[in-house]
Design an enzyme around this catalytic site. Structure first.
Site, PDB file in Angstrom:
ATOM      1  N   SER A 124       0.845  -1.188   0.000  1.00  0.00           N
ATOM      2  CA  SER A 124       0.000   0.000   0.000  1.00  0.00           C
ATOM      3  C   SER A 124       0.874   1.229   0.000  1.00  0.00           C
ATOM      4  CB  SER A 124      -0.938  -0.003   1.212  1.00  0.00           C
ATOM      5  OG  SER A 124      -0.188  -0.027   2.417  1.00  0.00           O
ATOM      6  N   ASP A 168      10.842   9.694  -6.808  1.00  0.00           N
ATOM      7  CA  ASP A 168      10.571   8.914  -5.592  1.00  0.00           C
ATOM      8  C   ASP A 168      11.367   7.605  -5.598  1.00  0.00           C
ATOM      9  OD1 ASP A 168       9.468   8.553  -3.116  1.00  0.00           O
ATOM     10  OD2 ASP A 168       7.560   7.757  -3.844  1.00  0.00           O
TER      11      ASP A 168
END
Length: 1001
Positions: free
Chosen positions: A691, A818
């Site tokens: 997640s 990222d």
């Protein structure tokens, strides 16, 4: 009784006594020599490996004094010398060796004996020399050895001895040579070593010793050599050392942890010839009186923390002009600042090596450097030197190695450099050299390595240079502005292993003569204007493991022979004009992720994983074949009208669909919501595999025995999730690379409750994320698994290769924004794939839509610890920002520590933590689990492998990787390493590591 009878009886008694004593002596000799024989037989019986059948010569058909390797005393027949050196013998040495009591010398060196050396060696009171070095002995140094007071030489180096150096060593006052290097000894050097007044050489290198060197050692007035290199000794160098060692000739304490400053009193040891404190933690200034050591031939202070980075740090060089026999001067990897003093022109005419790279030196190279006519190695790399290279450098006729890379040199490369006829290695990369490559370099017929990459060079490559057949290591002129055709003389590079001509302006066809370079392992030609077909002669390059021909104008078919290259690991043919069917052999079949063919719109076929259309055979025109002449024209007209209407309708429908799908236009929407819900078990918890900030990732299996997939379901209630979905679709529809997570489709639909539903479907990565391998938790199946050194290195190379593609090979550069372990996924073969492009952005040109750029930038986020510092000051996303994140990731991969680890506090980050450990303590901060997952082979092979992993090559490789990580994560963006250089350097480290490993095994 008469005197005559008395005398007669006395004489008989004397004769009888003499005979009796003689018989006793013979019996004693026979008994003791028999003890020698029994001990030798026992020794032989414990030999388990004898590759040269040496022990076959030890048989009873001849007297044991005539056995090979055995020497006896000529008077009493006792064994006095055992010499079994370098016979490949393996086994244990038994206690029975104590029975060979007349032994004076034992030499078992360079074999593979193992186990503890017998304690009863102490019964050999006549022992003078004991050589057991280069074996696999373990345990402590035998304590009974303290009884061998006649011992002159003890060499137990390169074994697996443990424990401490015993204090009783001071009782062996006859010792002249003591070698205990390359073991696992720890603790202090005992004070009692100072009692060894006859000691001339002390070798304690490559152990785990600690504490201060005892002051008693400095009182060994007749000691001529002292070597404790490669340990972990701590403490300052006593300032009185120079006063107490007036006869010292060689003082070697390299590869330790000495701290503090260098004492000025060292100069009182006026007989010093060798002074070595390399690889320690020394600080402060180098004394400016070292010139008083006029016999000095070797001076090494490299890899310390000497200097302040300011002017005056190098003033001590002025005094060294008095050292007229100086041959070696090592000062690199310190913090010396200021300019190179003019006085270096007056250093010893015998100076052979002058290494002062990796400091903070600025200014020009003094022209007088040409006076050092015997110089063989000159290293000035990684400083801040400026200006042009003086022509006088060409006067160094004996120069073999020249390091000038990573400075700020400018101007033309002097033509006089061609006078360096002895040159074997020339590094001039990462500067601002301009103009053409001087053709005079073709006179350097011994040149093995030439690095000119990342300069501003123009013009063509002179045929005299490209045809240097001596080049063997590598030839790199990448990232310049070189142009013209590639000379056919390139075919003379028959010994070359690495050729990089990438990122220039070369044009024309790739010369067929390149096929003669059969030693090539790596060939980079990407980023040029080469055209024509891939030459068939390249089929001779069967040693290739990395081939990049991307971003050229190559046409024609992909040669099938590329699939025959059994060693080929990476093949990049992207962004050319290749056509036709793709081969299905070799690398094209076995490892589709190892090839890149995107940007060739005319290709077809190949293995299913490439997702290309099937190839069809074009036949004669259907119109000409089936239409009769009388109806051909009306039919054609009708066909054109129908085609026009169809095109109009298609355009209308596409435009309508584009509005409906919110920019997911180029991603096939072939999987329905119902299918996704079913294959994930209704998004069951047991199928949840991850997640993130914008959604969750589920594992699913497509119907009809379809493949396993990973579905990223967006949480549309999360602010920015829809924008992340659009951004990720924008990126993923434009990219394809073996180290990027492969997308299968995108879904924009509604769920069974009528809510919007958006998801991305990816190829499933069975080994999940790098995060779970580096930081496992107790309830995860990977908790017991670890990553080996080579696996970590492969992952680092994979991620850097993905970034290189994103930054350099896409039509518009893409910034990931990222990079972190959880966004690095591992497939079944542990190949890394970079995923999660939700924060990625394009580097738009200034003329591009500025409002869109503003939107993309405003959504930029990252992960704490990986965000480059300039982003916090409002700087827009950039490729160097990705490089910063990658640098942090690289350090994390090899230390196993997150950048937010609790160990980093008080202003200390992961970079400072590692900087303090380099290079001496690097093995103390790396993730120890990387050494616990070596292959489980049994027997000697495994022992050798373990020994290899303990060798300094492992440390050197890790230090090099850590330095790359630190360079990439530098605070200033301009100081960060270029991603292409990262890929190249990591691959070089890997190849070097594997080559040395194979040699060791």
């Amino acid at each position: 009784m008469s005197d005559c009878c008395v005398k007669s009886k006395s004489k008989v008694f004397q004769i009888t006594l003499y005979v009796f004593l003689l018989l006793c002596l013979n019996y004693a000799i026979a008994t003791t020599t028999n003890n020698d024989l029994k001990a030798l037989h026992d020794f032989k019986s414990h030999i388990v490996k004898d590759p040269f059948h040496f022990m076959n010569l030890w048989n009873d058909s001849i007297h044991h004094c005539n056995w090979t390797g055995i020497t006896c005393n000529m008077f009493n027949g006792r064994v006095i010398y055992m010499n079994l050196s370098s016979q490949g013998l393996s086994g244990i040495v038994t206690q029975s060796i104590e029975n060979i009591t007349f032994l004076t010398r034992i030499n078992l060196s360079y074999n593979t004996f193992y186990g503890e050396f017998p304690q009863k060696v102490g019964h050999l009171l006549n022992l003078q020399e004991l050589y057991i070095n280069n074996n696999n002995f373990s345990g402590n140094i035998p304590s009974n050895l303290s009884h061998c007071r006649e011992l002159i030489a003890l060499d137990a180096g390169q074994n697996n001895l443990t424990g401490t150096i015993p204090t009783w060593i001071g009782n062996l006052t006859s010792l002249v040579n003591l070698f205990l290097s390359r073991n696992n000894l720890h603790g202090n050097i005992p004070y009692e070593v100072g009692s060894l007044s006859n000691l001339r050489f002390l070798g304690l290198s490559l152990n785990y010793l600690s504490g201060k060197v005892p002051s008693s050692i400095y009182n060994i007035t007749s000691m001529t050599h002292f070597a404790v290199a490669g340990n972990h000794l701590y403490g300052d160098i006593p300032d009185g050392v120079g006063f107490t060692l007036p006869n010292l000739e060689a003082f070697l304490c390299e590869s330790n942890n000495f701290t503090g400053s260098i004492p000025r009193s060292l100069v009182n040891a006026s007989k010093l010839e060798i002074l070595g404190f390399g690889i320690n933690g020394l600080t402060g200034r180098v004394p400016d009186n070292l010139g008083l050591l006029r016999r000095l031939s070797y001076l090494n202070f490299q890899e310390n923390r000497l200097g302040s980075g300011r002017a005056g740090d190098l003033s001590f060089l002025d005094s060294l002009v008095n050292c007229t026999v100086l041959e070696f001067l090592g000062l690199h990897f310190n913090s010396f600042g200021g300019e190179l003093p003019i006085s270096i022109a007056n250093l010893s005419i015998q100076l052979n090596t002058f290494n002062i790279g990796s400091n903070r030196i600025h200014g020009n190279i003094p022209a007088g450097i040409g006076n050092l006519e015997n110089l063989a190695s000159l290293a000035l790399e990684r400083n801040n030197l400026t200006g042009s290279i003086p022509d006088s450098l060409g006067m160094l006729q004996n120069l073999q190695v020249l390091f000038l890379g990573d400075n700020h040199f400018s101007g033309r490369i002097p033509f006089s450099i061609g006078n360096l006829s002895s040159l074997t290695k020339l590094y001039m990369e990462l500067n601002y050299f301009e103009g053409s490559i001087p053709s005079s370099l073709g006179n350097c017929h011994k040149l093995l390595l030439l690095g000119l990459h990342r300069n501003k060079l123009t013009g063509t490559i002179p045929k005299e240079v490209i045809g240097l057949s001596s080049l063997a290591d590598y030839f790199d002129v990448s990232n310049n502005s070189l142009s013209g055709t590639l000379p056919t003389e390139v075919g003379k590079l028959v010994h070359l292993g690495f050729l990089d001509l990438s990122e220039n302006k070369f044009s024309g066809v790739i010369p067929s003569s390149l096929g003669s370079c059969t030693s090539l392992l790596t060939l980079y030609l990407q980023g040029n204007y080469f055209d024509g077909n891939i030459p068939r002669t390249l089929q001779n390059l069967r040693a290739l493991d990395d081939l990049d021909l991307s971003r050229n104008n190559l046409s024609g078919k992909i040669p099938k022979f590329l699939g025959d290259f059994k060693l080929l690991q990476h093949l990049n043919l992207s962004n050319n004009d290749l056509d036709g069917d793709i081969p299905t052999n070799g690398i094209f079949k076995k490892n589709a992720t190892a090839i890149a063919i995107y940007g060739n719109n005319k290709l077809c076929g190949g293995v299913r994983e490439l997702n290309l259309p099937a190839c069809t055979i074009r036949k004669a025109s259907m119109l000409r074949k089936f239409l009769a002449p009388k109806v051909a024209i009306p039919a054609i007209i009708a066909f054109v009208i129908l085609l026009s209407a169809s095109c109009f309708l298609a355009i209308f429908m596409v435009k309508r669909e584009r509005k409906k799908t919110s920019r997911t236009e180029d991603l096939e929407l072939a999987i329905s919501y119902s299918t996704i819900a079913k294959c994930t078990g209704g998004f069951a918890q047991e199928n949840l595999i991850g997640s993130g900030s914008f959604g969750s990732v589920y594992k699913g299996i497509l119907p009809n025995d379809g493949p396993t997939i990973a579905i990223k379901v967006l949480n549309l209630e999360q602010r920015g999730a829809s924008r992340s979905f659009i951004g990720e679709c924008q990126v993923l529809r434009n990219i394809r690379h073996r180290n990027l997570l492969k997308i299968i489709t995108a879904i924009s639909s509604i769920d069974h409750q009528g809510n919007d539903f958006k998801a991305l479907v990816f190829e499933f990565m069975p080994n999940r994320s790098l995060e779970e391998w580096l930081h496992p938790i107790n309830n995860v199946q990977y908790h017991t698994n670890t990553l080996t050194f080579i696996q970590r290195l492969n992952i680092a190379i994979d991620v850097s290769s993905a970034l290189e593609y994103l930054h350099q090979s896409c039509q518009t550069a893409i910034v990931h924004c990222d990079i972190k372990p959880s966004n690095v996924l591992l497939d079944n073969d542990m190949v890394a794939h970079v995923g999660d492009f939700g924060l990625a952005t394009f580097l738009l040109e200034e003329s591009s839509n500025s409002s869109m750029h503003s939107i993309m930038s405003s959504t930029l986020k990252g992960s704490i610890g990986y965000i480059p510092p300039e982003y916090g000051m409002g700087v827009k996303p950039s490729v160097v920002g990705d490089i910063y994140s990658y640098g942090i990731l690289l350090l994390e991969i090899f230390t196993g520590k997150r950048p937010t680890d609790e160990a980093f506090e008080g202003g200390i980050g992961i970079q400072q933590f590692i900087e303090r450990a380099l290079p001496n303590h690097v093995m103390e901060i790396v993730d120890p689990s990387m050494f616990s997952q070596q292959e489980s082979d049994e027997g000697e092979e495994n022992a050798i492998r373990r020994e290899f992993y303990n060798e300094t090559v492992m440390k050197d490789c890790i230090v090099s990787v850590m330095q790359i990580g630190l360079s990439c994560s530098a605070t200033s963006p301009s100081d960060r390493m270029h991603i292409a250089d990262v890929v190249k350097t990591l691959n070089a480290i890997k190849k070097s590591f594997i080559r040395i490993q194979q040699n060791a095994l």
